[in-house]
Motif scaffolding. Structure first.
Motif, short mmCIF file in Angstrom:
data_model
loop_
_atom_site.label_atom_id
_atom_site.label_comp_id
_atom_site.label_asym_id
_atom_site.label_seq_id
_atom_site.Cartn_x
_atom_site.Cartn_y
_atom_site.Cartn_z
N CYS A 284 0.91 -1.18 -0.07
CA CYS A 284 0.00 -0.07 -0.13
C CYS A 284 0.95 1.33 0.13
N PHE A 285 0.37 2.45 -0.07
CA PHE A 285 0.96 3.69 -0.39
C PHE A 285 0.32 4.74 0.51
N GLY A 286 1.13 4.95 1.63
CA GLY A 286 0.61 6.17 2.60
C GLY A 286 1.16 7.60 2.30
N LEU A 287 0.35 8.05 1.69
CA LEU A 287 0.51 9.62 1.39
C LEU A 287 -0.44 10.61 1.98
N THR A 288 -1.81 10.17 1.82
CA THR A 288 -2.91 11.09 2.15
C THR A 288 -2.98 10.86 3.68
N THR B 96 -0.28 9.79 10.86
CA THR B 96 -1.59 9.09 10.54
C THR B 96 -1.88 9.15 9.08
N LYS B 97 -1.85 8.22 8.26
CA LYS B 97 -2.34 8.19 7.03
C LYS B 97 -3.96 7.78 6.95
N MET B 98 -4.65 8.10 5.70
CA MET B 98 -6.05 7.79 5.57
C MET B 98 -6.38 7.72 4.25
N TRP B 99 -7.46 6.81 4.08
CA TRP B 99 -7.98 6.25 2.78
C TRP B 99 -6.81 5.76 2.11
N ILE B 100 -6.16 4.73 2.55
CA ILE B 100 -5.28 3.94 2.02
C ILE B 100 -5.84 2.60 1.40
N THR B 101 -5.79 2.57 0.00
CA THR B 101 -6.19 1.15 -0.58
C THR B 101 -5.41 0.05 -0.04
N ALA C 95 -3.43 -0.94 11.53
CA ALA C 95 -4.16 -0.62 10.35
C ALA C 95 -5.79 -0.96 10.64
N ARG C 96 -6.38 0.05 10.58
CA ARG C 96 -8.01 -0.09 10.65
C ARG C 96 -8.74 0.16 9.50
N GLU C 97 -9.65 -0.84 9.16
CA GLU C 97 -10.30 -0.79 7.99
C GLU C 97 -11.50 0.40 8.01
N VAL C 98 -11.63 1.28 7.04
CA VAL C 98 -12.71 2.16 6.98
C VAL C 98 -13.97 1.42 6.50
N LYS C 99 -15.13 1.50 7.36
CA LYS C 99 -16.30 1.05 7.19
C LYS C 99 -17.18 1.88 6.79
N HIS C 100 -18.38 1.56 6.52
CA HIS C 100 -19.70 2.23 5.76
C HIS C 100 -19.21 3.15 4.54
N LYS C 101 -18.44 2.69 3.55
CA LYS C 101 -18.34 3.57 2.45
C LYS C 101 -19.66 3.19 1.57
N LEU C 102 -19.98 4.10 0.79
CA LEU C 102 -21.22 4.17 -0.17
C LEU C 102 -20.58 4.20 -1.66
N SER C 103 -19.35 3.87 -1.66
CA SER C 103 -18.72 3.76 -2.98
C SER C 103 -17.35 3.21 -2.97
N VAL D 157 -1.81 4.14 11.50
CA VAL D 157 -1.68 4.76 12.52
C VAL D 157 -0.02 4.57 12.87
N LEU D 158 0.80 5.48 12.87
CA LEU D 158 2.15 5.08 13.06
C LEU D 158 2.50 5.68 14.50
N ASP D 159 2.72 4.97 15.47
CA ASP D 159 3.00 5.57 16.71
C ASP D 159 4.35 4.87 17.38
N GLY D 160 5.32 5.93 17.11
CA GLY D 160 6.71 5.55 17.53
C GLY D 160 7.29 4.36 16.97
N VAL D 161 7.15 4.31 15.77
CA VAL D 161 7.71 3.22 14.85
C VAL D 161 9.12 3.25 14.62
N ARG D 162 9.98 2.33 15.05
CA ARG D 162 11.19 2.19 14.95
C ARG D 162 11.54 1.59 13.58
N LEU D 163 12.38 2.26 12.67
CA LEU D 163 12.74 1.54 11.51
C LEU D 163 14.39 1.64 11.22
N PRO D 164 14.89 0.64 10.77
CA PRO D 164 16.53 0.81 10.77
C PRO D 164 16.67 1.85 9.47
N ALA D 165 17.80 2.39 9.51
CA ALA D 165 18.42 3.32 8.71
C ALA D 165 17.95 3.09 6.91
N ASP D 166 18.20 1.62 6.95
CA ASP D 166 18.18 1.17 5.36
C ASP D 166 16.52 1.18 4.82
#
Length: 388
Positions: free
Chosen positions: A132-136, A163-168, A200-208, A218-227
């Motif tokens: 997936c692609f987290g920009l929005t 936080t990223k939203m509307w992520i397919t 990752a939480r699914e968005v419910k109740h979409k009409l489209s 949701v990214l809460d203190g996510v530790r990632l290596p330099a690479d």
């Protein structure tokens, strides 16, 4: 004798035998695996992403326009034809393929290290790994430069919060390409979704776009290596280039929803009788069909032109904006018009037209709203930026 809308101008003559063969393969897989089930997926708001990914991977659809690392390396026009056939099934199904290939995989392919590419791309091309692609963000859609997601250094590591939203694909993804603001500007990170602090939480109740898996990350203190950093992605131009890649697929995909709506309405009008004859024989109905067919063919010719420019390596972002603005806007108008031809039956899930129209309401606004594309084109015409 009847003629299908895209046969009026014999547009198949614009394609090579290889392109038409790829189209036939994708049309068959949509007929076999999407059409029999999509109305139910849409009604339930659930779609078997992993099963579909494996089916699509079996014919080389995931990242199909990328070379190497298990990807098919098909032409841009062939990829466009695939998007058209996928969206003739459902916009959500095409979104699955677009996000996997044109956003997540493309970002890693273009901006990632050799290690990133070797680790992720073969599995993504095979449908074993979902991306997936987290920009929005919840408060930052059309203005990604105002994103509040932050990445800061902690020794050799990176710490991500935001936080990223509307992520397919987010709720089922194995990996996300996440864009965050650093001291150096905007940077991209490859984030395995099982990393502690990632939710990752699914968005419910979409009409489209209900046959699509959409979520919040949701990214809460996510530790990632330099690479984890995408080394070649510097500044906002990097994620925007990924969006251009995805928007190109939409230029073609929207035509699939329009074509399917028009074919459905033509078949319906030929069989539905009122006042003693098929409604296809009334002048007002034929006027609707004629206008819809003309716009469909104009959009198709535009898509082919953009595809040939992409294959020549000279396609520019504002040209993609022309295609996205026109083709989605006209596809939505065609679907709405076709719905009127079906009358009350047009709102039934027995027919795909209302589903296409509802989906296209989302396609109209994602990957850049119509207004944003108007401003992109306007800036190119006038030399003046009118954003904000």
């Amino acid at each position: 004798m009847t003629t299908r809308p895209l046969d009026l101008l014999d547009v198949d003559a614009l394609h090579s035998e290889e392109e038409l063969a790829i189209r036939a393969v994708v049309r068959r897989i949509v007929d076999d695996h999407v059409r029999p089930n999509v109305a139910q997926w849409y009604e339930r708001g659930q779609v078997p992403v992993r099963d579909l990914a494996k089916e699509f991977a079996s014919v080389g659809l995931l990242g199909m326009h990328l070379p190497g690392h298990g990807c098919a390396g098909a032409s841009a026009v062939a990829y466009g034809l695939a998007c058209l056939e996928l969206e003739a099934g459902d916009s959500g199904v095409r979104s699955l393929v677009s996000v996997q290939g044109s956003l997540a995989m493309f970002a890693i392919w273009k901006y990632g290290s050799d290690e990133h590419k070797d680790r992720w791309l073969p599995g993504m091309a095979a449908g074993d790994l979902i991306g997936c692609f987290g920009l929005t963000e919840p408060d930052h859609g059309s203005d990604p430069g105002s994103m509040t997601t932050r990445a800061r250094r902690d020794g050799d590591d990176w710490i991500l919060d935001g936080t990223k939203m509307w992520i397919t694909n987010a709720p089922v993804a194995d990996v996300a390409v996440v864009w965050a603001r650093t001291e150096a500007g905007v940077n991209g990170f490859v984030v395995p979704m099982d990393t502690p602090g990632v939710t990752a939480r699914e968005v419910k109740h979409k009409l489209s776009l209900r046959a699509s898996c959409t979520g919040e990350i949701v990214l809460d203190g996510v530790r990632l290596p330099a690479d984890a950093l995408l080394p070649a992605a510097r500044g906002l131009k990097a994620p925007l280039s990924c969006l251009t890649e995805a928007r190109y697929g939409i230029v073609w995909g929207a035509l699939g929803a329009a074509r399917d709506s028009l074919h459905t309405a033509l078949d319906y009008a030929g069989a539905r009788e009122q006042f003693g004859r098929p409604i296809a024989g009334f002048q007002l109905t034929q006027a609707k069909f004629a206008d819809a067919a003309v716009e469909l063919q104009k959009g198709y010719l535009l898509a082919v032109h953009l595809g040939r420019r992409a294959d020549a390596g000279v396609l520019r972002p504002e040209q993609v904006s022309v295609g996205k603005l026109n083709n989605v806007r006209e596809a939505l108008a065609i679907a709405r018009q076709c719905r009127t031809i079906l009358g009350a039956n047009g709102i039934s899930a027995e027919y795909p037209v209302m589903r296409h129209a509802a989906n296209l309401e989302t396609v109209l606004t994602y990957e850049g709203t119509s207004e944003i594309h108007q401003l992109v084109i306007g800036q190119k015409l006038t030399g003046l930026a009118a954003f904000g």
